[in-house]
Design a protein around this motif. Structure first.
Motif, PDB file in Angstrom:
ATOM      1  N   GLN A  72       7.921  11.095   1.706  1.00 38.77           N
ATOM      2  CA  GLN A  72       8.372   9.985   2.549  1.00 38.77           C
ATOM      3  C   GLN A  72       8.528  10.445   4.005  1.00 38.77           C
ATOM      4  O   GLN A  72       8.150   9.727   4.934  1.00 38.77           O
ATOM      5  CB  GLN A  72       9.687   9.429   2.019  1.00 38.77           C
ATOM      6  N   GLU A  73       9.053  11.642   4.200  1.00 35.36           N
ATOM      7  CA  GLU A  73       9.191  12.180   5.556  1.00 35.36           C
ATOM      8  C   GLU A  73       7.827  12.423   6.189  1.00 35.36           C
ATOM      9  O   GLU A  73       7.627  12.157   7.379  1.00 35.36           O
ATOM     10  CB  GLU A  73      10.012  13.472   5.521  1.00 35.36           C
ATOM     11  N   GLN A  74       6.869  12.932   5.405  1.00 38.18           N
ATOM     12  CA  GLN A  74       5.528  13.148   5.919  1.00 38.18           C
ATOM     13  C   GLN A  74       4.871  11.823   6.311  1.00 38.18           C
ATOM     14  O   GLN A  74       4.224  11.733   7.351  1.00 38.18           O
ATOM     15  CB  GLN A  74       4.654  13.846   4.881  1.00 38.18           C
ATOM     16  N   ALA A  75       5.032  10.813   5.477  1.00 38.96           N
ATOM     17  CA  ALA A  75       4.424   9.510   5.749  1.00 38.96           C
ATOM     18  C   ALA A  75       5.038   8.876   6.990  1.00 38.96           C
ATOM     19  O   ALA A  75       4.348   8.192   7.756  1.00 38.96           O
ATOM     20  CB  ALA A  75       4.589   8.588   4.543  1.00 38.96           C
ATOM     21  N   ALA A  76       6.320   9.090   7.216  1.00 36.50           N
ATOM     22  CA  ALA A  76       6.982   8.508   8.380  1.00 36.50           C
ATOM     23  C   ALA A  76       6.446   9.103   9.679  1.00 36.50           C
ATOM     24  O   ALA A  76       6.452   8.435  10.712  1.00 36.50           O
ATOM     25  CB  ALA A  76       8.486   8.727   8.285  1.00 36.50           C
ATOM     26  N   LYS A  77       5.974  10.334   9.622  1.00 35.39           N
ATOM     27  CA  LYS A  77       5.464  11.000  10.814  1.00 35.39           C
ATOM     28  C   LYS A  77       4.030  10.581  11.147  1.00 35.39           C
ATOM     29  O   LYS A  77       3.578  10.800  12.269  1.00 35.39           O
ATOM     30  CB  LYS A  77       5.505  12.511  10.631  1.00 35.39           C
ATOM     31  N   LEU A  78       3.319  10.019  10.157  1.00 37.14           N
ATOM     32  CA  LEU A  78       1.919   9.664  10.368  1.00 37.14           C
ATOM     33  C   LEU A  78       1.781   8.258  10.939  1.00 37.14           C
ATOM     34  O   LEU A  78       2.576   7.376  10.621  1.00 37.14           O
ATOM     35  CB  LEU A  78       1.159   9.727   9.036  1.00 37.14           C
ATOM     36  N   PRO A  79       0.740   8.052  11.745  1.00 39.28           N
ATOM     37  CA  PRO A  79       0.464   6.690  12.217  1.00 39.28           C
ATOM     38  C   PRO A  79      -0.154   5.877  11.077  1.00 39.28           C
ATOM     39  O   PRO A  79      -0.682   6.453  10.119  1.00 39.28           O
ATOM     40  CB  PRO A  79      -0.540   6.912  13.354  1.00 39.28           C
ATOM     41  N   PRO A  80      -0.084   4.553  11.160  1.00 40.09           N
ATOM     42  CA  PRO A  80      -0.714   3.739  10.117  1.00 40.09           C
ATOM     43  C   PRO A  80      -2.189   4.099   9.967  1.00 40.09           C
ATOM     44  O   PRO A  80      -2.900   4.293  10.952  1.00 40.09           O
ATOM     45  CB  PRO A  80      -0.548   2.311  10.634  1.00 40.09           C
ATOM     46  N   GLY A  81      -2.607   4.218   8.723  1.00 39.77           N
ATOM     47  CA  GLY A  81      -3.995   4.575   8.456  1.00 39.77           C
ATOM     48  C   GLY A  81      -4.163   4.976   7.008  1.00 39.77           C
ATOM     49  O   GLY A  81      -3.226   4.928   6.206  1.00 39.77           O
ATOM     50  N   PRO A  82      -5.372   5.400   6.640  1.00 37.78           N
ATOM     51  CA  PRO A  82      -5.663   5.716   5.236  1.00 37.78           C
ATOM     52  C   PRO A  82      -4.868   6.906   4.691  1.00 37.78           C
ATOM     53  O   PRO A  82      -4.480   6.909   3.527  1.00 37.78           O
ATOM     54  CB  PRO A  82      -7.161   6.007   5.226  1.00 37.78           C
ATOM     55  N   GLU A  83      -4.612   7.906   5.532  1.00 39.29           N
ATOM     56  CA  GLU A  83      -3.855   9.071   5.050  1.00 39.29           C
ATOM     57  C   GLU A  83      -2.418   8.677   4.722  1.00 39.29           C
ATOM     58  O   GLU A  83      -1.862   9.078   3.684  1.00 39.29           O
ATOM     59  CB  GLU A  83      -3.875  10.175   6.108  1.00 39.29           C
ATOM     60  N   ARG A  84      -1.819   7.876   5.591  1.00 43.16           N
ATOM     61  CA  ARG A  84      -0.451   7.404   5.344  1.00 43.16           C
ATOM     62  C   ARG A  84      -0.409   6.492   4.121  1.00 43.16           C
ATOM     63  O   ARG A  84       0.507   6.578   3.304  1.00 43.16           O
ATOM     64  CB  ARG A  84       0.070   6.669   6.568  1.00 43.16           C
ATOM     65  N   ASP A  85      -1.408   5.625   4.000  1.00 45.16           N
ATOM     66  CA  ASP A  85      -1.470   4.732   2.841  1.00 45.16           C
ATOM     67  C   ASP A  85      -1.574   5.518   1.542  1.00 45.16           C
ATOM     68  O   ASP A  85      -0.962   5.155   0.532  1.00 45.16           O
ATOM     69  CB  ASP A  85      -2.648   3.767   2.965  1.00 45.16           C
ATOM     70  N   ALA A  86      -2.337   6.605   1.544  1.00 47.45           N
ATOM     71  CA  ALA A  86      -2.475   7.440   0.351  1.00 47.45           C
ATOM     72  C   ALA A  86      -1.138   8.077  -0.021  1.00 47.45           C
ATOM     73  O   ALA A  86      -0.779   8.141  -1.211  1.00 47.45           O
ATOM     74  CB  ALA A  86      -3.533   8.511   0.576  1.00 47.45           C
ATOM     75  N   LEU A  87      -0.398   8.548   0.978  1.00 46.36           N
ATOM     76  CA  LEU A  87       0.921   9.136   0.699  1.00 46.36           C
ATOM     77  C   LEU A  87       1.885   8.087   0.144  1.00 46.36           C
ATOM     78  O   LEU A  87       2.646   8.359  -0.791  1.00 46.36           O
ATOM     79  CB  LEU A  87       1.511   9.760   1.965  1.00 46.36           C
ATOM     80  N   LEU A  88       1.852   6.886   0.713  1.00 44.18           N
ATOM     81  CA  LEU A  88       2.740   5.829   0.232  1.00 44.18           C
ATOM     82  C   LEU A  88       2.363   5.398  -1.185  1.00 44.18           C
ATOM     83  O   LEU A  88       3.237   5.062  -1.986  1.00 44.18           O
ATOM     84  CB  LEU A  88       2.712   4.638   1.190  1.00 44.18           C
ATOM     85  N   LYS A  89       1.079   5.433  -1.504  1.00 41.53           N
ATOM     86  CA  LYS A  89       0.643   5.102  -2.862  1.00 41.53           C
ATOM     87  C   LYS A  89       1.173   6.145  -3.854  1.00 41.53           C
ATOM     88  O   LYS A  89       1.668   5.797  -4.923  1.00 41.53           O
ATOM     89  CB  LYS A  89      -0.882   5.040  -2.925  1.00 41.53           C
ATOM     90  N   LYS A  90       1.082   7.428  -3.482  1.00 43.79           N
ATOM     91  CA  LYS A  90       1.631   8.489  -4.333  1.00 43.79           C
ATOM     92  C   LYS A  90       3.134   8.309  -4.502  1.00 43.79           C
ATOM     93  O   LYS A  90       3.675   8.522  -5.590  1.00 43.79           O
ATOM     94  CB  LYS A  90       1.352   9.860  -3.737  1.00 43.79           C
ATOM     95  N   LEU A  91       3.802   7.905  -3.444  1.00 41.96           N
ATOM     96  CA  LEU A  91       5.245   7.690  -3.492  1.00 41.96           C
ATOM     97  C   LEU A  91       5.597   6.574  -4.473  1.00 41.96           C
ATOM     98  O   LEU A  91       6.551   6.693  -5.247  1.00 41.96           O
ATOM     99  CB  LEU A  91       5.763   7.373  -2.097  1.00 41.96           C
ATOM    100  N   ARG A  92       4.827   5.493  -4.461  1.00 43.97           N
ATOM    101  CA  ARG A  92       5.067   4.399  -5.418  1.00 43.97           C
ATOM    102  C   ARG A  92       4.813   4.857  -6.849  1.00 43.97           C
ATOM    103  O   ARG A  92       5.557   4.491  -7.776  1.00 43.97           O
ATOM    104  CB  ARG A  92       4.174   3.206  -5.086  1.00 43.97           C
ATOM    105  N   GLN A  93       3.773   5.678  -7.049  1.00 46.57           N
ATOM    106  CA  GLN A  93       3.487   6.193  -8.382  1.00 46.57           C
ATOM    107  C   GLN A  93       4.622   7.074  -8.887  1.00 46.57           C
ATOM    108  O   GLN A  93       5.006   7.005 -10.061  1.00 46.57           O
ATOM    109  CB  GLN A  93       2.178   6.981  -8.374  1.00 46.57           C
ATOM    110  N   VAL A  94       5.184   7.880  -8.013  1.00 51.97           N
ATOM    111  CA  VAL A  94       6.306   8.739  -8.385  1.00 51.97           C
ATOM    112  C   VAL A  94       7.522   7.891  -8.727  1.00 51.97           C
ATOM    113  O   VAL A  94       8.260   8.188  -9.668  1.00 51.97           O
ATOM    114  CB  VAL A  94       6.613   9.746  -7.255  1.00 51.97           C
TER     115      VAL A  94
END
Length: 66
Positions: A25-47
C-alpha cells in the motif's frame, strides 16, 4: 531422495500478510496512476480477500461437511 528443508515461521500468516499489505500500500501510494500502480492495488485486493478467507476458515462457526 531429496529432503525438503523445513522452516518454522516465527510469525503468523495473518501478521505476515498484514505487513506485506502495508508495504504494498505504501509503494502504491508513491506511484503515479498507471498500470504499475494498478497491478499493486490488484495484488492488495487479492491479499485482502485471502485474509478474509483465512479468517472465515479459522472461525469457530465453520462446520465440516457432513
Amino acid at each position: 531422495m531429496k529432503h525438503r528443508r523445513r522452516f518454522k515461521q516465527q510469525t503468523t500468516l495473518q501478521d505476515r500478510v498484514a505487513a506485506w499489505a502495508k508495504e504494498v500500500q505504501e509503494q502504491a501510494a508513491k506511484l503515479p496512476p498507471g498500470p504499475e500502480r494498478d497491478a499493486l492495488l490488484k495484488k492488495l485486493r487479492q491479499v485482502d480477500v485471502a485474509s478474509h478467507l483465512d479468517d472465515w476458515m479459522r472461525s469457530p462457526g465453520l462446520q465440516p461437511p457432513i
